[in-house]
Design a protein around this motif. Sequence first.
Motif, PDB file in Angstrom:
ATOM      1  N   LEU A  31     -21.876 -21.061  -0.978  1.00  0.00           N
ATOM      2  CA  LEU A  31     -23.023 -20.369  -0.391  1.00  0.00           C
ATOM      3  C   LEU A  31     -23.352 -20.936   0.989  1.00  0.00           C
ATOM      4  CD1 LEU A  31     -25.157 -18.170  -0.962  1.00  0.00           C
ATOM      5  CD2 LEU A  31     -26.637 -19.964  -1.870  1.00  0.00           C
ATOM      6  N   THR A  32     -23.208 -22.251   1.115  1.00  0.00           N
ATOM      7  CA  THR A  32     -23.460 -22.903   2.411  1.00  0.00           C
ATOM      8  C   THR A  32     -22.437 -22.448   3.443  1.00  0.00           C
ATOM      9  OG1 THR A  32     -24.400 -24.851   1.323  1.00  0.00           O
ATOM     10  CG2 THR A  32     -23.646 -25.117   3.603  1.00  0.00           C
ATOM     11  N   LEU A  33     -21.164 -22.446   3.034  1.00  0.00           N
ATOM     12  CA  LEU A  33     -20.106 -22.017   3.959  1.00  0.00           C
ATOM     13  C   LEU A  33     -20.218 -20.543   4.317  1.00  0.00           C
ATOM     14  CD1 LEU A  33     -17.055 -23.888   2.355  1.00  0.00           C
ATOM     15  CD2 LEU A  33     -18.277 -24.499   4.455  1.00  0.00           C
ATOM     16  N   ILE A  51     -10.538 -24.659   1.097  1.00  0.00           N
ATOM     17  CA  ILE A  51     -10.446 -25.650   0.020  1.00  0.00           C
ATOM     18  C   ILE A  51     -10.942 -27.010   0.497  1.00  0.00           C
ATOM     19  CG2 ILE A  51      -8.911 -26.810  -1.610  1.00  0.00           C
ATOM     20  CD1 ILE A  51      -9.331 -23.791  -2.074  1.00  0.00           C
ATOM     21  N   VAL A  52     -10.521 -27.419   1.691  1.00  0.00           N
ATOM     22  CA  VAL A  52     -10.924 -28.722   2.237  1.00  0.00           C
ATOM     23  C   VAL A  52     -12.438 -28.791   2.417  1.00  0.00           C
ATOM     24  CG1 VAL A  52     -10.833 -30.179   4.300  1.00  0.00           C
ATOM     25  CG2 VAL A  52      -8.716 -29.256   3.338  1.00  0.00           C
ATOM     26  N   ASN A  53     -13.010 -27.745   2.999  1.00  0.00           N
ATOM     27  CA  ASN A  53     -14.457 -27.748   3.251  1.00  0.00           C
ATOM     28  C   ASN A  53     -15.266 -27.747   1.961  1.00  0.00           C
ATOM     29  OD1 ASN A  53     -14.299 -27.788   6.068  1.00  0.00           O
ATOM     30  ND2 ASN A  53     -14.046 -25.557   6.184  1.00  0.00           N
ATOM     31  N   ILE A  54     -14.803 -27.002   0.967  1.00  0.00           N
ATOM     32  CA  ILE A  54     -15.501 -26.992  -0.325  1.00  0.00           C
ATOM     33  C   ILE A  54     -15.422 -28.357  -0.993  1.00  0.00           C
ATOM     34  CG2 ILE A  54     -15.502 -26.034  -2.671  1.00  0.00           C
ATOM     35  CD1 ILE A  54     -14.630 -23.359  -1.460  1.00  0.00           C
ATOM     36  N   LEU A  55     -14.240 -28.954  -0.964  1.00  0.00           N
ATOM     37  CA  LEU A  55     -14.058 -30.279  -1.574  1.00  0.00           C
ATOM     38  C   LEU A  55     -14.900 -31.339  -0.869  1.00  0.00           C
ATOM     39  CD1 LEU A  55     -10.205 -30.271  -2.247  1.00  0.00           C
ATOM     40  CD2 LEU A  55     -12.041 -30.144  -3.941  1.00  0.00           C
ATOM     41  N   LYS A  56     -15.030 -31.223   0.456  1.00  0.00           N
ATOM     42  CA  LYS A  56     -15.864 -32.174   1.192  1.00  0.00           C
ATOM     43  C   LYS A  56     -17.326 -32.089   0.742  1.00  0.00           C
ATOM     44  CE  LYS A  56     -13.385 -32.665   5.603  1.00  0.00           C
ATOM     45  NZ  LYS A  56     -13.435 -32.372   7.059  1.00  0.00           N
ATOM     46  N   GLU A  64       0.042 -26.604  -5.673  1.00  0.00           N
ATOM     47  CA  GLU A  64       0.599 -27.444  -4.622  1.00  0.00           C
ATOM     48  C   GLU A  64      -0.335 -27.478  -3.409  1.00  0.00           C
ATOM     49  OE1 GLU A  64       3.198 -29.433  -4.538  1.00  0.00           O
ATOM     50  OE2 GLU A  64       3.495 -29.016  -6.671  1.00  0.00           O
ATOM     51  N   MET A  65      -0.854 -26.302  -3.035  1.00  0.00           N
ATOM     52  CA  MET A  65      -1.801 -26.219  -1.921  1.00  0.00           C
ATOM     53  C   MET A  65      -3.055 -27.040  -2.228  1.00  0.00           C
ATOM     54  SD  MET A  65      -3.258 -24.941   0.916  1.00  0.00           S
ATOM     55  CE  MET A  65      -2.450 -23.455   1.492  1.00  0.00           C
ATOM     56  N   PHE A  66      -3.571 -26.871  -3.451  1.00  0.00           N
ATOM     57  CA  PHE A  66      -4.791 -27.563  -3.837  1.00  0.00           C
ATOM     58  C   PHE A  66      -4.569 -29.080  -3.823  1.00  0.00           C
ATOM     59  CE2 PHE A  66      -8.230 -29.022  -6.514  1.00  0.00           C
ATOM     60  CZ  PHE A  66      -9.285 -28.202  -6.132  1.00  0.00           C
ATOM     61  N   LYS A  67      -3.430 -29.502  -4.374  1.00  0.00           N
ATOM     62  CA  LYS A  67      -3.115 -30.929  -4.415  1.00  0.00           C
ATOM     63  C   LYS A  67      -2.973 -31.493  -3.005  1.00  0.00           C
ATOM     64  CE  LYS A  67       0.225 -34.194  -6.342  1.00  0.00           C
ATOM     65  NZ  LYS A  67       1.478 -34.335  -7.139  1.00  0.00           N
ATOM     66  N   ARG A  68      -2.374 -30.708  -2.120  1.00  0.00           N
ATOM     67  CA  ARG A  68      -2.196 -31.144  -0.737  1.00  0.00           C
ATOM     68  C   ARG A  68      -3.554 -31.350  -0.043  1.00  0.00           C
ATOM     69  NH1 ARG A  68       1.130 -27.489   0.412  1.00  0.00           N
ATOM     70  NH2 ARG A  68      -0.127 -26.036   1.648  1.00  0.00           N
ATOM     71  N   CYS A  69      -4.507 -30.466  -0.335  1.00  0.00           N
ATOM     72  CA  CYS A  69      -5.852 -30.593   0.246  1.00  0.00           C
ATOM     73  C   CYS A  69      -6.557 -31.838  -0.286  1.00  0.00           C
ATOM     74  CB  CYS A  69      -6.681 -29.348  -0.067  1.00  0.00           C
ATOM     75  SG  CYS A  69      -6.089 -27.846   0.747  1.00  0.00           S
ATOM     76  N   VAL A 100     -19.952 -26.370  -6.532  1.00  0.00           N
ATOM     77  CA  VAL A 100     -19.022 -25.501  -5.816  1.00  0.00           C
ATOM     78  C   VAL A 100     -19.742 -24.235  -5.360  1.00  0.00           C
ATOM     79  CG1 VAL A 100     -16.964 -24.051  -6.042  1.00  0.00           C
ATOM     80  CG2 VAL A 100     -16.973 -26.371  -6.983  1.00  0.00           C
ATOM     81  N   ARG A 101     -20.572 -23.691  -6.227  1.00  0.00           N
ATOM     82  CA  ARG A 101     -21.318 -22.477  -5.883  1.00  0.00           C
ATOM     83  C   ARG A 101     -22.187 -22.710  -4.660  1.00  0.00           C
ATOM     84  NH1 ARG A 101     -23.950 -21.845 -10.263  1.00  0.00           N
ATOM     85  NH2 ARG A 101     -22.378 -20.587 -11.329  1.00  0.00           N
ATOM     86  N   LYS A 102     -22.907 -23.836  -4.659  1.00  0.00           N
ATOM     87  CA  LYS A 102     -23.763 -24.170  -3.523  1.00  0.00           C
ATOM     88  C   LYS A 102     -22.937 -24.407  -2.273  1.00  0.00           C
ATOM     89  CE  LYS A 102     -27.512 -25.448  -1.332  1.00  0.00           C
ATOM     90  NZ  LYS A 102     -28.552 -24.482  -0.951  1.00  0.00           N
ATOM     91  N   ALA A 103     -21.780 -25.041  -2.432  1.00  0.00           N
ATOM     92  CA  ALA A 103     -20.898 -25.294  -1.289  1.00  0.00           C
ATOM     93  C   ALA A 103     -20.409 -23.974  -0.693  1.00  0.00           C
ATOM     94  CB  ALA A 103     -19.709 -26.147  -1.717  1.00  0.00           C
TER      95      ALA A 103
END
Length: 278
Positions: free
Chosen positions: A110-112, A92-97, A136-141, A105-108
């Motif tokens: 695919l990159t990961l 989640i953190v890496n995608i959000l970054k 809760e997990m998503f909000k924490r990230c 999101v799709r490109k993110a």
Amino acid sequence: MKNYSKWKDEDVISLFRFIEEGKLNNESLSKLFADFAHKTNRMPNSVRNYYYTELKCLEEDELRRKKLEIDISLHQKVEQKEFSEKETEDVIVNILKLTAKGISVRKACLTLANGDISEMVRLQNKYRMTMVKDKEMFKRCVEKLKKEGVNVKGKMPNNVVSMPDRRLLTESDINSLFLGLVKLVKKQASEQANIMLKKDNEKANDMLRKTLVNLSEKEKEIKNLRKQFKVLSVENEKLCEEVKLLRGKNAELITKQNKLNALKKFKQKFEKTEEQAN
């Protein structure tokens, strides 16, 4: 062992090598079955069914594996592993970054996933499910990244295709999903074509290098042969001169021998005549 109509050994080897190369290029098995079927004038389902039947028998028949030189470890199904809580948070953190930088999101995903479509879908599904079922997990990230100074919006971007309840699936949902899949297929086909082109170029360059090396070695051999030919030519001329001299000496010896023979005959004739006169 199960009885079945086996292909020729060379066809079995060709099929398994084709699957191995396709997996290295992140191609799906369904596509590989279809491509091999087209290549060999068979039906995709027939290729698929034979592949799994043969694979099962190869697992049980070590002698046949060794004979065909097939490594079945390259053909085992990879079981999907569940995300741990730490892995989920990292995803989640890496995608959000990445999305904070303006990419989809799709490109993110695919990159990961390093271009692996199946892994990309797995990451995207985990991202979507976390937003929906583990808020809760998503909000924490999101909060974690905000503290790091990353401008994040904890909202689902429009380009993520979320599958609604099947009873609520609309024509617009279907069109969006279809267009997204078409784009992915086109992108994957383009990337695959580039990979194959690069491989073909590398093979061609390698063959050219080997050909040039062979030509260079042949030229060296020709030069050496020419030198040897010159040496032999000189030696041949010397031998010809020696033969001429020997022939001259031989002719001279023959002439002398003929004269000696004539003198001998004359002597014998003279002595015989002298005897008769006495």
